[in-house]
Design an enzyme around this catalytic site. Structure first.
Site, short mmCIF file in Angstrom:
data_model
loop_
_atom_site.label_atom_id
_atom_site.label_comp_id
_atom_site.label_asym_id
_atom_site.label_seq_id
_atom_site.Cartn_x
_atom_site.Cartn_y
_atom_site.Cartn_z
N ASN A 9 18.10 72.94 -46.27
CA ASN A 9 17.57 72.84 -44.91
C ASN A 9 18.10 74.06 -44.15
O ASN A 9 19.24 74.07 -43.70
CB ASN A 9 18.07 71.52 -44.31
CG ASN A 9 17.66 71.34 -42.87
OD1 ASN A 9 17.02 72.21 -42.28
ND2 ASN A 9 18.04 70.21 -42.29
N ARG A 88 13.37 71.56 -46.62
CA ARG A 88 12.81 71.12 -45.34
C ARG A 88 12.08 72.33 -44.75
O ARG A 88 12.66 73.40 -44.61
CB ARG A 88 13.92 70.70 -44.41
CG ARG A 88 13.42 70.27 -43.07
CD ARG A 88 14.58 69.96 -42.17
NE ARG A 88 14.13 69.34 -40.94
CZ ARG A 88 14.96 68.88 -40.01
NH1 ARG A 88 16.26 68.96 -40.19
NH2 ARG A 88 14.50 68.34 -38.91
N HIS A 176 10.64 66.16 -36.53
CA HIS A 176 11.59 65.14 -37.03
C HIS A 176 10.90 64.17 -38.00
O HIS A 176 11.33 63.03 -38.16
CB HIS A 176 12.23 64.34 -35.87
CG HIS A 176 13.22 65.13 -35.09
ND1 HIS A 176 13.27 65.10 -33.71
CD2 HIS A 176 14.21 65.96 -35.47
CE1 HIS A 176 14.25 65.89 -33.29
NE2 HIS A 176 14.83 66.44 -34.33
N ARG A 236 17.81 72.36 -25.24
CA ARG A 236 16.39 72.50 -24.87
C ARG A 236 16.07 71.56 -23.72
O ARG A 236 16.60 70.45 -23.67
CB ARG A 236 15.49 72.17 -26.07
CG ARG A 236 15.61 73.18 -27.20
CD ARG A 236 14.91 72.72 -28.45
NE ARG A 236 15.84 72.40 -29.52
CZ ARG A 236 15.55 71.74 -30.63
NH1 ARG A 236 14.33 71.30 -30.83
NH2 ARG A 236 16.46 71.50 -31.54
N GLU A 374 17.62 62.60 -43.85
CA GLU A 374 16.51 63.51 -44.15
C GLU A 374 16.65 64.11 -45.56
O GLU A 374 15.66 64.33 -46.24
CB GLU A 374 16.48 64.63 -43.09
CG GLU A 374 16.05 64.09 -41.73
CD GLU A 374 16.60 64.88 -40.55
OE1 GLU A 374 17.83 65.07 -40.48
OE2 GLU A 374 15.80 65.32 -39.72
#
Ligand code: ADP
Length: 389
Positions: A9, A88, A176, A236, A374
């Protein structure tokens, strides 16, 4: 040693990795290289969660990071054999609606999507190229963060712009997806009736979003064209009136690089608190700005959860995951305290211990905490596509 699956990832300056053997769901090792390009560090943990000793120096690129990871893994696991690598990939565009074996054509298509995620996709591609060089001929699989959301009804996929932009790919992709895919799978396994119903899942980490699911499929999400929309996050801002962008450009004279830096790195919890993007630091802080930043974070979660519940016509369950969702009992408590009108009421003791079900036994809506995974979603997809089961 049997043939292993390596999951990668790649972020802008980090490379997270995990290694899975046979049909196991527990990784035999996992870890992370941070600060690639400057003062890099590497963490490697074995199956028991204990650190394995490694040294890191001169890690200036993702390829160099992967070399260090492999040296570390080879040192810890003699006769190591990597049978497949799963990646990913942040953006799958309008067409990639599932995991795929990577060949030259697929890689080209992934590269062509870079303009949609210029800060992330190039690093994912660097990871794929580096793995291709490290393991020539070894199958590689791409798992897209957008894929889980590709079945959204059109009204949740479009913006109110002229249609030509939709056709060019300006759509609400949602992100996500690997995390939501894992949660949907866990719900099917441990709470099949809830899985079959209407669920709002809040993935609250450094990046944060909420997904509305029906029957385990994504209906809509707070993230849209980019990973900037929706909730306030570590750095963010979340939802922003587009007029603010016009103001920044026209009145403040900000260029795209400055705006990008402002939106991806300076805003959210960090910008609001002026202190940190880390929820633990803010919770421990005595400064009023830290408390206000948390207030804003919580308020947006409540507001977006209500909006997504309205999209579903009501909900059967609310699920928390991600670093904050799984560990910050106080944040869950504050969010849920403001959603009694949706049938939400917490069992305080269960919430304090991060139990799987944290709602009161007689509350109409179930509230759950499910640690996301994940890496396991990537490993399972890689296993499946490479027939390594
Ligand atoms: P990423 O999006 O980078 O994968 P994570 O899912 O690891 O992020 O979440 C990181 C966030 O989780 C940070 O804000 C961190 O402070 C928060 N977090 C982790 N543990 C706790 C805790 N015990 N209490 C409050 N916040 C926590």
């Amino acid at each position: 040693m049997t043939s292993m699956i390596l999951t990668l990832n790649a972020g802008s300056s980090s490379l997270k990795f995990a290694m899975f053997g046979g049909g196991d769901d527990q990784p035999v090792a996992n870890g992370q290289v941070d600060r690639i390009g400057s003062d890099a560090t590497i963490r490697l943990r074995g199956a028991d969660g204990l650190p394995l000793s490694v040294t890191a120096n001169n890690i200036s690129t993702h390829a160099a990071a992967l070399r260090v990871v492999l040296e570390a893994l080879n040192g810890a696991f003699p006769r190591l054999q990597i049978g497949a690598v799963g990646h990913r990939v942040v953006h799958g565009g309008p067409d990639f609606a599932g995991d795929i074996l990577i060949d030259a054509t697929v890689l080209q298509k992934i590269a062509a999507l870079s303009p949609f995620a210029p800060l992330h996709q190039p690093h994912n591609i660097a990871g794929i190229i580096a793995a291709g060089e490290a393991f020539p001929g070894t199958p590689q699989v791409a798992c897209f963060d957008t894929a889980f959301h590709r079945q959204h009804p059109w009204v949740h996929d479009t913006f109110g712009l002229p249609r030509a932009y939709y056709d060019k790919g300006v759509r609400r992709y949602g992100f996500h997806g690997l995390s939501y895919d894992y949660i949907a799978g866990e719900l099917a396994r441990i709470a099949p009736r809830i899985h079959a119903g209407r669920v709002v899942v809040a993935h609250l980490g450094n990046g944060a979003s909420i997904c509305a699911m029906e029957g385990g499929r994504s209906i809509t999400s707070t993230m849209g064209f980019s990973a900037l929309d929706g909730l306030a996050m570590g750095t963010r801002p979340g939802q922003l009136d587009p007029g603010v962008m016009l103001y920044l450009m026209e009145q403040e004279g900000l260029g795209t690089a400055e705006i990008s830096d402002l939106l991806y790195k300076q805003s959210g919890l960090l910008g609001l608190s002026g202190e940190s993007n880390d929820m633990r630091v803010l919770e421990a802080s005595t400064r009023p700005e830290a408390a206000e930043a948390i207030d804003y974070f919580v308020t947006r979660i409540v507001r977006e959860t209500g909006a997504l519940a309205a999209s579903l016509g009501g909900i059967d369950a609310l699920v928390f995951c991600g670093g904050i969702g799984e560990n910050a009992a106080g944040i869950r408590d504050r969010v849920c305290a403001r959603m009694g009108w949706m049938g939400i009421r917490l069992d305080r003791a269960a919430n304090a211990t991060h139990a799987t079900v944290i709602s009161a036994a007689d509350a109409p809506t179930t509230v759950m905490v499910i640690p996301t995974n994940e890496e396991l979603v990537i490993a399972r997809a890689t296993r499946r596509l490479c027939r390594m089961a």
